[in-house]
Each structure stands twice: as structure tokens, then as C-alpha cells.
Write a protein that holds these residues in place. Structure first.
Motif, PDB file in Angstrom:
ATOM      1  N   ARG A 145       0.812  -1.222   0.000  1.00 17.07           N
ATOM      2  CA  ARG A 145       0.000   0.000   0.000  1.00 17.07           C
ATOM      3  C   ARG A 145       0.843   1.269   0.000  1.00 17.07           C
ATOM      4  O   ARG A 145       0.522   2.254  -0.664  1.00 17.07           O
ATOM      5  CB  ARG A 145      -0.952  -0.002   1.204  1.00 17.07           C
ATOM      6  N   GLY A 146       1.951   1.243   0.737  1.00 14.23           N
ATOM      7  CA  GLY A 146       2.825   2.411   0.752  1.00 14.23           C
ATOM      8  C   GLY A 146       3.429   2.670  -0.613  1.00 14.23           C
ATOM      9  O   GLY A 146       3.513   3.810  -1.074  1.00 14.23           O
ATOM     10  N   GLU A 147       3.860   1.589  -1.283  1.00 19.97           N
ATOM     11  CA  GLU A 147       4.443   1.747  -2.616  1.00 19.97           C
ATOM     12  C   GLU A 147       3.397   2.210  -3.628  1.00 19.97           C
ATOM     13  O   GLU A 147       3.696   3.008  -4.530  1.00 19.97           O
ATOM     14  CB  GLU A 147       5.067   0.424  -3.062  1.00 19.97           C
ATOM     15  N   LEU A 148       2.170   1.726  -3.480  1.00 22.59           N
ATOM     16  CA  LEU A 148       1.098   2.180  -4.372  1.00 22.59           C
ATOM     17  C   LEU A 148       0.921   3.694  -4.271  1.00 22.59           C
ATOM     18  O   LEU A 148       0.807   4.396  -5.288  1.00 22.59           O
ATOM     19  CB  LEU A 148      -0.223   1.494  -4.006  1.00 22.59           C
ATOM     20  N   ARG A 149       0.908   4.179  -3.047  1.00 21.39           N
ATOM     21  CA  ARG A 149       0.745   5.619  -2.827  1.00 21.39           C
ATOM     22  C   ARG A 149       1.925   6.387  -3.422  1.00 21.39           C
ATOM     23  O   ARG A 149       1.749   7.420  -4.072  1.00 21.39           O
ATOM     24  CB  ARG A 149       0.612   5.893  -1.337  1.00 21.39           C
ATOM     25  N   ASP A 150       3.141   5.873  -3.208  1.00 22.25           N
ATOM     26  CA  ASP A 150       4.332   6.580  -3.692  1.00 22.25           C
ATOM     27  C   ASP A 150       4.427   6.563  -5.216  1.00 22.25           C
ATOM     28  O   ASP A 150       4.809   7.567  -5.832  1.00 22.25           O
ATOM     29  CB  ASP A 150       5.592   5.953  -3.080  1.00 22.25           C
ATOM     30  N   VAL A 151       4.101   5.422  -5.824  1.00 22.66           N
ATOM     31  CA  VAL A 151       4.139   5.339  -7.288  1.00 22.66           C
ATOM     32  C   VAL A 151       3.085   6.267  -7.892  1.00 22.66           C
ATOM     33  O   VAL A 151       3.326   6.930  -8.906  1.00 22.66           O
ATOM     34  CB  VAL A 151       3.934   3.884  -7.759  1.00 22.66           C
ATOM     35  N   THR A 152       1.921   6.331  -7.249  1.00 20.11           N
ATOM     36  CA  THR A 152       0.883   7.263  -7.712  1.00 20.11           C
ATOM     37  C   THR A 152       1.398   8.691  -7.681  1.00 20.11           C
ATOM     38  O   THR A 152       1.172   9.471  -8.614  1.00 20.11           O
ATOM     39  CB  THR A 152      -0.380   7.135  -6.839  1.00 20.11           C
ATOM     40  N   GLY A 153       2.123   9.036  -6.611  1.00 23.46           N
ATOM     41  CA  GLY A 153       2.707  10.373  -6.518  1.00 23.46           C
ATOM     42  C   GLY A 153       3.716  10.636  -7.621  1.00 23.46           C
ATOM     43  O   GLY A 153       3.781  11.751  -8.171  1.00 23.46           O
ATOM     44  N   GLU A 154       4.495   9.615  -7.975  1.00 25.17           N
ATOM     45  CA  GLU A 154       5.467   9.786  -9.059  1.00 25.17           C
ATOM     46  C   GLU A 154       4.776  10.006 -10.402  1.00 25.17           C
ATOM     47  O   GLU A 154       5.217  10.819 -11.221  1.00 25.17           O
ATOM     48  CB  GLU A 154       6.390   8.563  -9.142  1.00 25.17           C
ATOM     49  N   GLY A 176      16.605  14.806  -8.703  1.00 25.96           N
ATOM     50  CA  GLY A 176      17.029  14.344  -7.386  1.00 25.96           C
ATOM     51  C   GLY A 176      15.916  13.692  -6.594  1.00 25.96           C
ATOM     52  O   GLY A 176      15.887  13.773  -5.365  1.00 25.96           O
ATOM     53  N   ARG A 177      15.001  13.006  -7.278  1.00 27.51           N
ATOM     54  CA  ARG A 177      13.861  12.400  -6.593  1.00 27.51           C
ATOM     55  C   ARG A 177      14.247  11.066  -5.956  1.00 27.51           C
ATOM     56  O   ARG A 177      15.008  10.286  -6.550  1.00 27.51           O
ATOM     57  CB  ARG A 177      12.689  12.197  -7.567  1.00 27.51           C
ATOM     58  N   GLU A 178      13.702  10.830  -4.761  1.00 28.86           N
ATOM     59  CA  GLU A 178      13.876   9.541  -4.087  1.00 28.86           C
ATOM     60  C   GLU A 178      12.800   8.614  -4.629  1.00 28.86           C
ATOM     61  O   GLU A 178      11.643   8.686  -4.214  1.00 28.86           O
ATOM     62  CB  GLU A 178      13.735   9.713  -2.571  1.00 28.86           C
ATOM     63  N   THR A 179      13.149   7.750  -5.553  1.00 25.25           N
ATOM     64  CA  THR A 179      12.138   6.926  -6.215  1.00 25.25           C
ATOM     65  C   THR A 179      11.772   5.719  -5.348  1.00 25.25           C
ATOM     66  O   THR A 179      12.654   5.069  -4.777  1.00 25.25           O
ATOM     67  CB  THR A 179      12.639   6.445  -7.588  1.00 25.25           C
ATOM     68  N   PRO A 180      10.483   5.401  -5.228  1.00 28.94           N
ATOM     69  CA  PRO A 180      10.058   4.283  -4.377  1.00 28.94           C
ATOM     70  C   PRO A 180      10.419   2.912  -4.951  1.00 28.94           C
ATOM     71  O   PRO A 180      10.455   1.930  -4.218  1.00 28.94           O
ATOM     72  CB  PRO A 180       8.539   4.462  -4.307  1.00 28.94           C
ATOM     73  N   ARG A 181      10.605   2.834  -6.249  1.00 30.92           N
ATOM     74  CA  ARG A 181      11.029   1.598  -6.924  1.00 30.92           C
ATOM     75  C   ARG A 181      12.097   1.960  -7.945  1.00 30.92           C
ATOM     76  O   ARG A 181      12.409   3.136  -8.156  1.00 30.92           O
ATOM     77  CB  ARG A 181       9.835   0.929  -7.637  1.00 30.92           C
ATOM     78  N   ASP A 182      12.639   0.948  -8.595  1.00 28.35           N
ATOM     79  CA  ASP A 182      13.585   1.197  -9.678  1.00 28.35           C
ATOM     80  C   ASP A 182      12.933   2.103 -10.720  1.00 28.35           C
ATOM     81  O   ASP A 182      11.788   1.865 -11.121  1.00 28.35           O
ATOM     82  CB  ASP A 182      13.986  -0.138 -10.323  1.00 28.35           C
ATOM     83  N   PRO A 183      13.611   3.172 -11.164  1.00 31.23           N
ATOM     84  CA  PRO A 183      13.005   4.105 -12.118  1.00 31.23           C
ATOM     85  C   PRO A 183      12.474   3.441 -13.376  1.00 31.23           C
ATOM     86  O   PRO A 183      11.442   3.860 -13.911  1.00 31.23           O
ATOM     87  CB  PRO A 183      14.142   5.078 -12.425  1.00 31.23           C
TER      88      PRO A 183
END
Length: 732
Positions: A145-154, A176-183
Motif C-alpha cells: 500500500r505504501g508503494e502504491l501511494r508513492d508510485v501514484t505520486g510519481e 534528485g527524486r527519491e524513487t520508491p522503486r527502480d526508475p
């Protein structure tokens, strides 16, 4: 002087164009009379920028220089747009369009879709998360769920910065973004997300802007029609404009320069969404002949609060800091900011609640007090502390005022009375609008005196009382107003979510507090790791955290309390330090790393909270909270209270849970408090899952502190043992 003169919500409408300018300071008047060519207003916090730009529009309309229908004023929230429309109406410029970027673009897109694109317009979706989850499933990528939220933000960031999927990996590194998964994975998910939307014939909010930009770029006839409609543009909070919004603004303008922008680079706090102050800072470069006005007279905060705010910015670095505004308070002196240090977060929350009760006892209204924190996860500790102290509160971003059942019912009753009032005996003796409203709402539960306590009955009464007060202000400003006029005003406010004031301490994140103000502000959790937040690594990210604290400080009109805790939980390791942003500003600190290690100092700092009387703080390594079902690390406050993931199977005893709820309802009724003041739902669920046998097991459940154990422990353990409180067996 009439009563309407005193009404902050509904001032009297000025009689002439010149009367619109009355009461403006010299700089605000300069803004109001600069009606031609590009205008840039650099407005510090509390300097009356909304007043200046609404009077500018109204003066132009009342003087016959601007046609109301030719003006488009845009801002960033429905609330701000609603407030702007209300002010313009009161100033005699009611025909002006005041909207958010998205609202204005959606209106144009809906109108031109048949002509520019053809066929039915796709459905607009409110939330992206489910679509992102479906895109992840299509890519065979598992996201929690946390990654879903972060990917949505990206994905949102990509769209507002006009970054296509293939360019995301490079753009993310450059920014300089902190990406939640591999870009590369995020780029794949972004592409799949677009495919899912296309297959389902839906669009999201960013698409509204993208499609409007595309139509205006590709169809000259559409662009010409929009430009013939709107001749003058005003943009509020210009420091928050994204590249996509700037592009839309440029297309609206065409080759004209009738643009007025208002902003403050020192209040740029949304860069993670794509907002950038560069458009504001570069305005004079793009428009060399622009009129530039600086608003620095602060009418909101006392000199003591303004001094701290200026001090924060004086230590800032970077481009935004180079353009900082030195505020000058216009208010009488007030108390110095108070700095408080506590041994742990629960003690910090209890300290804030205790001080809030003292302030309320001295006559400060709950609605004039706010507790502001860096992250939403900090909220629950303060909700619990305020509930324990019997202090009413409201969560910023929780249930909207006009969505409350009692408010909806009141609206129906007022609308019916406006339509059939002549046949309603309730209104026979009501000679004016306020008395008519009181008569109608008395049938919905409003009384002249508030009910005792602070439970649900009191909350409903407060909602109705807010409507009564609104009717009084409305009638004072418009003496001949009818019930139908008030209903129209309520409809307008509901559409803009411009709610009247409800009594209750406001709990809000620093980001959601932007644009608001209170007499008393508690800035909590102002410690390293939270302010600046741990994941702020670059100089730019650190400076944005400093600006966020500046926004928090400048929300306070008079009283400001700044606090931090040395550890997260009672008995935890006291390894936290006050935020570096306070170095050299709080008494006893120095603007060095060594000074940062000092624990406060005399003068304005509340001391003596670092340990409880008779208790020697234990030093132990903080344990990581893990789900007792799947073992995943827990970060959500609600899940930590349950000691499991929300989605993991529950072994809760449903019967026990219902008995606990029934018992809680009785306790709440006896104390005249909301049910959550006894125990929150999450705590009851945790108790029903653990079914504790003794006090030791009960106290290990988050939300059951020593005070609640002493007050309710015997009853809860009796219920868990299958007995009625008092010792009787429960019949199956």
C-alpha cells in the motif's frame, strides 16, 4: 456605525469605485490601481494579498475599466476560490470567474470537447490508486500500500512536469527524486497506467490540464474563442504553479500581457508535486516592464511571532532565500514564543492538551487553536491526548462540514421553509432572517443554550450553531436578505467547501495548514528527523523543510508554542535533538552544531519535562513494530495499535468487541464525551483480539495508558473474562 461594519464575513458593499480603495495601505492601493500590463505582487505571509487582489479586480470593475466576465482569477484550492468569489461579491464584482486551475480547465474542456475532439467525453476519476494497482497487476509487479501511494505520486509528478514514461528515469535522477522503486519499473507502471485509463475511457485530474493544453495548442479557433472571452488574468499563490499550469496560463494569455501574479517564494512547500517558484522569480525577466509591488506589512502576527519567522528565513540559503521578504508586524506586542522539551511523544501531546485546556479556561475559543505537525501519522497521539483531556477537536481534511448529516438535514429544512414559509407556523413570529433560521433549526435540534458535555449531541449542536451565526452575519451585511437568499449563499459555500467556523481545536499537517491562521498555534514534533524530515537529503529539500516550518510559524496570530520530544515512546532512548532550524533562535541555543546539542536554556523555554517525578528514564533500544500475523514492519499508527496489518486476517472475538462497544457507549453517555474519548475503535479492536487476562497484558495494548487503566481497567478485564462490570457472569 452599523452592525455590518463589524462583520468579518459580510462587510458592506462599497458605494463607489473610490470607496473600494478605502482602508488599503499604500502598497495594497498600488496593487489595486495597477490595472494594465503585467503586475507581480510579492506578498509575505499575513500581508493581505487576497485583500489586495480582490480590491484590484473590484476597483477595475466598479471603475468601468474591467468587464466582470472578461476576468479569470485562478488559485489552487476550492476553498480559496470560494473565498475569493465571496469577497468579490461583497465588493460589487460578482460576475468575475474565480476558480482553481483544474476547475477552469475542466469547464473549458467540457464545452469544447464536441467541437475539438468529438464523441462523449471520458469519465473523470477521483482517485488513481486502484488504476495504479491494476496497472501493477498487468505488469506482474507487486506493490504494497505504501508503494502504491508513492508510485501514484510519481505518476502525478510526471504529468505536471510533462514527463513521458520513457523519459522518467533520466528526469527523476536530474530532479534528485527519491524513487520508491527502480526508475525503469516506475516508467513501466506509468505506461501501463495510461493504457488502463485508455481501455476504460477515463481520465484523471492531470489529464484535464493536459487535454486542455493540447486543444488550445492544436485548435487556433478554440484558443481565439477562449482569449476573446478572457482578457485579464489574476493568479494567486503563483509560487505553487507547476510547469503544466504555467503552460496552460501562457496559452490562455496568448500574446497579451494583462496578467497579475501574486506569490511568496518563501512559502514554496509543494515542490514534490511539481510546483516551482521559478515562474515567480523569473517573472521580471519574462516581463521586463512589469510593475512589481512588495507587501511586507504583516497584519496577522505579533512582532514576537514575526521576529521568529524572519529569523528562520535569515538562515536560509538558495534562490528562494535570496528573494525573501522581511516582514514588519503591524500588531501590538504579544507574548514571546514558548519552547518546550518533553521526554517522549505522549508526554508532548499531554503537555499540549494541558496547555490548551488552560487557554480555553482563560477564554480562548477552541476554534482559534491549532496543533500542527509534519506528518499525518503524528495525529493520533494528539487526538488521544485531547480526547483524554475532554477537549473537542476537528481533523483538517476529515468529514467536510456540508457533508455532515445534521448540516444536510438543516439545508433541506431551510430550503423547504424558503419555498413554503408562508404556510409554516414556526415562522409566524419570526420577523427577521436570523429569527427565521433559529425557528427552522430549532426543529432540527438547535437550542439557545448548548447541551452539556462534548459528545455527539454537542457536535451536532455546534454545526447548527455555526449556521445560525452565519445567518446573523449575512443578515447584518444584507438587511433585506430573505431565507431564499441565505439558501443560495449556503449552496454557493457548499460548492466551494467554504464552511462556517465550527468549535474545536484544529489538528492539521503543516502542508494542509497553508492559507489558514489561528490565535494560538502549537508546532509539535520540531525535532531532527521530523523537521527536517529524515528523507530530506539535498540542500534544496532541507530548505523546503525550513520553509514549511516558516509557514507553520506564520499561521499564529498571537500565541506560538514550539515543542519537541527526546524519544518516541516512554522509556525510549533519549537521542533526539531540537530541529537545527531553531539554532540561534530559541533561547539558550547557538547557531552551531554544538549549540544544537544543548538542551534548551533559560527564558521562554518550558523546562523540567525531561523526566516524570520519581521516575528514572530507562534507556533501551527502540523495537521495531511488526505485524503479529505476517511479520511486516508497521509504520501506520492505526496498524501499530492493532499490532497487525489492516489487510491481515483478524482473530477478533466479534461478541467481545460488541460488548466492549456497548460498554463504551454507556461510559461516554455518563461522562458527556464522545465515545472515542473512552477508547478509539482501533483500541477496542486490539483489546477484542488480545482478550487480555490481567493488567499487564492490557497495558501492552497501544491506547491503554496508566490513566485509562486506572479508570477503566477493571471493567475491561471483567468484560474480557465474560463478566458484567461488577462481577456477574454474561449469559450466552
Amino acid at each position: 456605525m452599523t452592525a455590518a461594519t463589524h462583520s468579518p464575513l459580510f462587510p458592506q458593499t462599497p458605494d463607489t469605485a473610490d470607496a473600494v480603495l478605502e482602508g488599503l495601505d499604500p502598497e495594497q492601493r498600488e496593487v489595486a490601481t495597477a490595472l494594465h500590463g503585467p503586475v507581480c505582487v510579492l506578498a509575505g505571509a499575513g500581508t493581505g494579498k487576497t485583500r489586495a487582489i480582490t480590491h484590484r479586480i473590484a476597483y477595475g470593475v466598479r471603475a468601468g475599466i474591467l468587464q466582470p466576465s472578461s476576468v479569470l482569477a485562478v488559485t489552487f484550492t476550492n476553498r480559496a476560490a470560494g473565498e475569493m468569489r465571496g469577497r468579490l461579491r461583497q465588493l460589487g464584482a460578482g460576475g468575475v470567474q474565480a476558480r482553481t486551475f483544474h476547475s477552469a480547465a475542466l469547464r473549458q474542456l467540457q464545452y469544447f470537447w464536441p467541437k475539438a475532439i468529438g464523441g462523449p467525453m471520458p469519465r473523470l476519476v477521483d482517485r488513481k490508486i486502484q488504476l495504479v494497482a491494476d496497472a501493477a497487476a498487468a505488469c506482474r509487479i507487486r506493490l504494497d500500500r505504501g508503494e502504491l501511494r508513492d508510485v501514484t505520486g510519481e505518476i502525478e509528478w510526471c504529468k505536471v512536469t510533462q514527463t513521458v514514461p520513457a523519459d522518467y528515469p533520466f528526469a527523476a535522477v536530474k530532479a534528485g527524486r527519491e524513487t520508491p522503486r527502480d526508475p525503469a519499473e516506475i516508467a513501466q507502471l506509468y505506461s501501463a497506467y495510461e493504457d488502463v485509463k485508455r481501455d476504460r475511457a477515463v481520465i484523471d485530474f492531470e489529464d484535464v490540464l493536459l487535454l486542455t493544453v493540447a486543444v488550445l495548442q492544436d485548435r487556433q479557433d478554440v484558443a481565439d474563442q477562449v482569449r476573446s472571452q478572457y482578457q485579464h488574468f489574476v493568479v494567486d499563490e503563483y509560487q505553487d504553479v507547476s510547469p503544466l499550469q504555467q503552460r496552460l496560463l501562457e496559452l490562455w494569455l496568448g500574446d497579451r500581457d494583462n496578467l497579475c501574479v501574486v506569490g511568496d517564494a518563501s512559502q514554496t512547500i509543494y515542490s514534490f508535486t511539481g510546483a516551482t517558484p521559478d515562474h515567480l522569480l523569473d517573472f521580471r525577466t519574462r516581463h521586463p516592464g512589469a510593475t512589481v509591488v512588495k507587501l511586507v506589512r504583516d497584519y496577522r502576527s505579533t512582532p514576537q511571532v514575526v521576529h521568529l519567522a524572519n529569523g528562520l528565513l535569515a538562515q536560509a540559503r538558495g534562490r528562494a532565500a535570496d528573494h525573501r521578504l522581511e516582514l514588519i508586524s503591524q500588531r501590538a506586542p504579544g507574548p514571546e514564543p514558548v519552547y518546550a522539551e518533553y521526554p517522549d511523544e505522549p508526554a508532548e501531546a499531554e503537555g499540549a492538551a494541558r496547555r490548551i485546556r488552560e487557554l480555553m479556561a482563560s477564554g480562548v475559543r477552541a476554534s482559534e487553536i491549532a496543533v500542527l505537525f509534519r506528518t499525518n501519522s503524528q495525529s493520533e497521539t494528539y487526538e488521544q491526548a485531547l480526547a483524554d483531556a475532554g477537549v473537542p477537536y476537528q481533523l483538517r481534511g476529515a468529514e467536510r462540514f456540508f457533508d455532515r448529516p445534521e448540516v444536510r438535514k438543516a439545508g433541506i429544512a431551510l430550503r423547504a421553509a424558503a419555498r413554503f414559509g408562508g404556510n409554516d407556523s414556526l415562522l409566524d413570529d419570526a420577523v427577521d432572517l436570523p429569527s427565521q433560521v433559529r425557528a427552522v433549526l430549532s426543529g432540527e435540534g438547535w437550542t439557545t443554550e448548548p447541551p452539556a458535555g462534548s459528545g455527539a449531541v454537542r457536535e451536532r449542536w455546534e454545526s447548527l450553531a455555526a449556521l445560525v451565526n452565519l445567518a446573523q452575519d449575512f443578515s447584518a451585511a444584507r438587511p433585506g436578505a430573505t431565507l431564499s437568499d441565505l439558501v443560495a449563499e449556503l449552496d454557493e459555500r457548499a460548492g466551494a467547501q467554504h464552511a462556517p467556523t465550527v468549535e474545536g481545536v484544529t489538528l492539521a499537517s503543516l502542508h494542509s495548514a497553508k492559507g489558514l491562521e489561528w490565535d494560538v498555534v502549537f508546532l509539535v514534533g520540531v525535532a531532527e528527523g521530523m523537521m527536517p524530515i529524515t528523507y530530506a537529503k539535498t540542500d534544496e529539500q532541507i530548505e523546503e523543510e525550513r520553509r514549511l516550518l516558516y509557514v507553520g510559524v506564520t499561521r499564529a496570530r498571537q500565541h506560538l508554542h514550539v515543542s519537541w520530544a527526546l524519544s518516541r515512546s516512554p522509556g525510549g532512548r533519549a537521542n533526539r535533538r531540537p530541529s537545527r532550524f531553531l539554532d540561534g533562535l530559541r533561547p539558550g541555543s547557538a547557531s552551531t552544531t554544538a549549540g544544537r546539542a544543548a538542551a534548551g536554556g533559560p527564558g521562554g523555554v518550558e523546562r523540567g519535562f525531561t523526566s516524570r517525578p520519581g521516575v528514572t528514564p530507562r534507556r533501551r533500544q527502540r523495537t521495531v513494530a511488526r505485524c503479529r500475523v505476517c511479520g511486516r514492519t508497521l509504520t501506520d499508527a492505526g496498524e501499530m495499535k492493532l499490532m497487525r496489518c489492516e489487510d491481515c486476517p483478524s482473530d477478533m472475538d466479534e461478541g467481545l468487541y460488541e460488548r466492549l462497544r456497548e460498554w463504551r457507549a454507556v461510559q461516554a453517555q455518563r461522562s458527556g464525551q464522545p465515545a472515542y474519548c473512552v477508547f478509539t475503535d482501533k483500541t477496542l479492536m486490539a483489546i477484542a483480539e488480545a482478550a487480555p487476562d490481567d493488567e499487564g497484558e492490557l497495558t501492552r495494548i497501544p491506547g491503554v495508558g496508566r490513566r485509562k487503566l486506572n479508570r477503566y481497567g477493571a471493567d475491561v478485564l471483567a468484560i474480557c473474562a465474560g463478566q458484567e462490570p461488577g462481577g456477574e457472569e454474561v449469559e450466552d
